[in-house]
Design an enzyme around this catalytic site. Structure first.
Site, short mmCIF file in Angstrom:
data_model
loop_
_atom_site.label_atom_id
_atom_site.label_comp_id
_atom_site.label_asym_id
_atom_site.label_seq_id
_atom_site.Cartn_x
_atom_site.Cartn_y
_atom_site.Cartn_z
N SER A 40 0.82 -1.21 0.00
CA SER A 40 0.00 0.00 0.00
C SER A 40 0.86 1.26 0.00
CB SER A 40 -0.93 0.00 1.22
OG SER A 40 -1.85 -1.05 1.11
N SER A 75 -2.56 -8.70 -5.91
CA SER A 75 -2.14 -7.61 -5.04
C SER A 75 -3.18 -6.50 -5.06
CB SER A 75 -0.75 -7.10 -5.42
OG SER A 75 -0.79 -6.48 -6.67
N ASN A 106 -5.95 -7.85 -2.75
CA ASN A 106 -5.69 -8.28 -1.38
C ASN A 106 -4.69 -7.46 -0.59
OD1 ASN A 106 -7.41 -10.60 -1.49
ND2 ASN A 106 -5.90 -11.45 -2.90
N TYR A 107 -3.84 -6.72 -1.25
CA TYR A 107 -2.78 -6.05 -0.50
C TYR A 107 -2.77 -4.53 -0.61
CZ TYR A 107 -0.93 -10.73 -0.03
OH TYR A 107 -0.78 -12.06 0.27
N LEU A 108 -3.55 -3.99 -1.54
CA LEU A 108 -3.50 -2.54 -1.74
C LEU A 108 -4.74 -1.88 -1.14
CD1 LEU A 108 -2.28 -2.51 -5.44
CD2 LEU A 108 -0.92 -2.17 -3.38
#
Ligand SMILES: *[C@@H]1O[C@H](CO)[C@@H](O)[C@H](O)[C@H]1NC(C)=O
Ligand SMILES: *[C@@H]1O[C@H](CO)[C@@H](O)[C@H](O)[C@H]1NC(C)=O
Ligand SMILES: *[C@@H]1O[C@H](CO)[C@@H](O)[C@H](O)[C@H]1NC(C)=O
Ligand SMILES: *[C@@H]1O[C@H](CO)[C@@H](O)[C@H](O)[C@H]1NC(C)=O
Ligand SMILES: *[C@@H]1O[C@H](CO)[C@@H](O)[C@H](O)[C@H]1NC(C)=O
Ligand SMILES: CC(=O)N[C@H]1CO[C@H](CO)[C@@H](O)[C@@H]1O
Length: 592
Positions: free
Chosen positions: A422, A546, A549-551
């Protein structure tokens, strides 16, 4: 708060000067209320009322028509329905590379035999002598026929099922269910070179199913003549249906859609945890650097492991599914044989090479420079050890996770990934967006920032070099095939012209042969092109993962708002549903 709710609140204020408690039934009003503003239960409950229709089972097996034959050793053989069904799973995959792999064939044959009658078992002893061609052709024809079905028919059927089974009532909300259909039986594929590939994934039946719903709801009915394994009323969990699959022995759940209130709230909390890490990551880094010098071996090991989790986004434990036999490892279970140390540049640079099978049997390979102290510590940890000894012999997953919890409430290895991805996106967007650019160019910059994140955070699990190379190889093949095809077409044309002049049998035959050649090449070209698309899309899974799920989606939403770019340009419909909370919440000046 949405417009509709505001009006209602104003109305209530107008008519109730006393401070009475107002409950609004959002459901009746059909508004999307900001999910994170809702009251949460304080006792760990997830709901008070839950009603749903249960799962949709895979359609029952339909025996093959009698003209579709299986041959063993060149002779037709009629299979019993049980073993025939399993044979069809293999036949459906016949064109796939899987069916050429030794492990796949071995596992399949072993499980298939378990379904055979004793006569069949005695007769069928060699998979190589099995001829599934007619079965395979039959299923190909069927799938063509399904494709030919009108789009409207398919949509109508899907819509009917969705309305019937696709929603549940959780408290006052009608929520979408993510996956109400139970996967049909088949052969297990697994990712990577999974040791269990080819095994029979059994049919899930009502007696395998645990239903979770509230006592006072209308319980879902099992199909006539069957029973559920159990009906529970556990409001501390959010799943509606669960069962245990037979390959890995893992528990599967039917859950709510990501756009639901509960999922949205969980998503939001995840990014809030990552934002908290931002505030204390410097302290954590200072501390593990200190700990590299500790007198206690267990603290040194813990500190080096933490460094890998922070730097390389390694997973904490082996996180092995119960019953899985694959030899997969995580940070705590890395063995001496999985790493190599390279002092480079006359001992001025320190490089570590990792090579092991991670979660889902996916290879983790990375060669990275590390700090001198880390390198020295690794040398120390490896002293007097055999290749199959644990690198971190004083550490296990529970110890590491407990330490993470002490460093920060809610901290896990995954939080480091989320934080890193992020914050990197935010930095990249700032660096790459140019105020003077037009919308198209800005979106290109956004995509570039996204790619930079995936590369920086090493979210691509497969080494991208081999991907590019194999993609190039494939492209070369496609180009060659195109050339061949145009040659063949030219030859066909001239042979036709020839046949027109000569009008004899021989030249007619030549035309036929040339025609066949063109058809064959067209077929091959199409296959190659499909393969290329598949690979390209598979590559994007890493990017998509990503993004999903990750940003922190608020970073992207804020960026859109700031530059006047419609959110639709960066999130598709599914993603917009999942990130509805962020789209509502983030202002243009949002900072992760
Ligand atoms: C398998 O069966 C098909 C049709 O029944 C036949 O054309 C084919 O030659 C057989 N293949 C082998 C390898 O025997
Ligand atoms: C994110 O991870 C990369 C790759 O390990 C690293 O180079 C970078 O410094 C990290 N960024 C932050 C802000 O932690
Ligand atoms: C992990 O290590 C700790 C301390 O050495 C020990 O008490 C604990 O039982 C271990 N846990 C597992 C799952 O091996
Ligand atoms: C946007 O800018 C790029 C170059 O920066 C240009 O190629 C493109 O044509 C522009 N698009 C529009 C719609 O003006
Ligand atoms: C949106 O993108 C995701 C990948 O992130 C994909 O799986 C999904 O099918 C897409 N949905 C639509 C409606 O295009
Ligand atoms: C009452 C009951 O059986 N509760 C179970 C519900 O499911 C969870 C797992 O998701 C179990 O831990 C509970 O014991």
């Amino acid at each position: 708060m949405s417009f509709c709710a505001l009006i209602i609140l104003d109305l209530y204020k107008a008519i109730s000067p006393l401070n009475v408690i107002i409950t609004i039934n959002y459901y009746d009003c059909d508004i999307t209320f900001p999910q994170w503003e809702e009251e949460r239960y304080t006792d760990g409950s997830k709901w008070k009322f839950l009603e749903h229709k249960g799962p949709v089972f895979a359609p029952p097996y339909e025996p093959l028509p009698s003209n579709v034959k299986f041959y063993y050793d060149g002779k037709h053989m009629k299979l019993s329905p049980e073993s025939e069904e399993v044979a069809t799973f293999f036949a459906k995959m016949l064109d796939h590379e899987y069916t050429t792999k030794d492990i796949f064939r071995k596992n399949f044959f072993k499980d298939w035999k378990k379904e055979m009658s004793s006569e069949e078992k005695a007769k069928i002893t060699d998979l190589k002598k099995c001829n599934f061609t007619e079965l395979s052709d039959y299923f190909k024809a069927q799938s063509e026929a399904r494709k030919a079905m009108t789009k409207e028919d398919k949509l109508e059927e899907n819509e009917r099922m969705l309305q019937e089974y696709g929603f549940c009532i959780m408290d006052n909300h009608r929520e979408r269910i993510a996956n109400f259909r139970i996967e049909p039986p088949g052969l297990f594929r697994g990712r990577g070179d999974h040791p269990k590939m080819g095994m029979l994934k059994r049919r899930i039946r009502p007696k395998d199913i645990i239903i979770n719903c509230s006592k006072d709801s209308k319980h879902p009915e099992p199909p006539p003549g069957t029973k559920w394994k159990e009906v529970r009323h556990d409001n501390k969990v959010t799943w509606l249906v669960s069962w245990t699959e037979n390959i890995q022995g893992s528990i599967k759940y039917i859950m709510l859609n990501p756009s639901s209130r509960i999922k949205g709230e969980k998503d939001w909390q995840k990014y809030e945890t990552a934002r908290r890490l931002k505030k204390c990551v410097d302290r954590i880094r200072t501390q593990y650097r200190e700990d590299w010098k500790s007198k206690e071996m267990r603290i040194r090991q813990r500190a080096v492991a933490l460094y890998f989790i922070d730097k390389l986004a390694l997973r904490a434990g082996n996180e092995k599914e119960e019953g899985e036999t694959a030899d997969t490892v995580g940070c705590c279970s890395v063995r001496v044989e999985h790493i190599k140390l390279y002092p480079e540049n006359d001992g001025q640079e320190f490089v570590v090479e990792f090579d092991f099978l991670g979660k889902d049997s996916i290879r983790y390979y990375n060669k990275v420079p590390v700090e001198k102290r880390v390198f020295k510590n690794l040398q120390l940890f490896m002293e007097n050890k055999e290749p199959d000894d644990d690198l971190f012999d004083r550490l296990n997953t529970s110890v590491l996770n407990k330490h993470l919890q002490e460093l920060m409430d809610g901290l896990t290895a995954k939080v480091f990934r989320t934080y890193n991805a992020s914050i990197t996106l935010q930095q990249q967007l700032k660096a790459l967006t140019n105020a003077d650019e037009n919308v198209t160019a800005k979106i290109l910059s956004y995509n570039r920032a996204n790619r930079a994140v995936a590369i920086l955070c090493n979210h691509q699990r497969a080494p991208p070099k081999t991907f590019e190379k194999s993609m190039q190889n494939l492209q070369t093949k496609i180009d060659a095939k195109r050339d061949q095809l145009s040659d063949a077409k030219r030859e066909l044309k001239s042979s036709k012209a020839d046949a027109k002049v000569r009008r004899d049998e021989r030249s007619k035959k030549t035309v036929e042969t040339k025609k066949k050649a063109v058809e064959r090449l067209e077929d091959q070209l199409m296959k190659l092109e499909v393969q290329a698309t598949d690979r390209e899309e598979n590559k994007q899974i890493a990017l998509g993962t990503s993004k999903l799920n990750y940003l922190d989606p608020r970073i992207s939403v804020a960026w859109c708002k700031k530059w006047g770019i419609p959110v639709e340009k960066i999130y598709n419909k599914t993603q917009r549903e999942k990130f509805a909370w962020a789209i509502d919440m983030a202002e243009e000046d949002y900072e992760f």
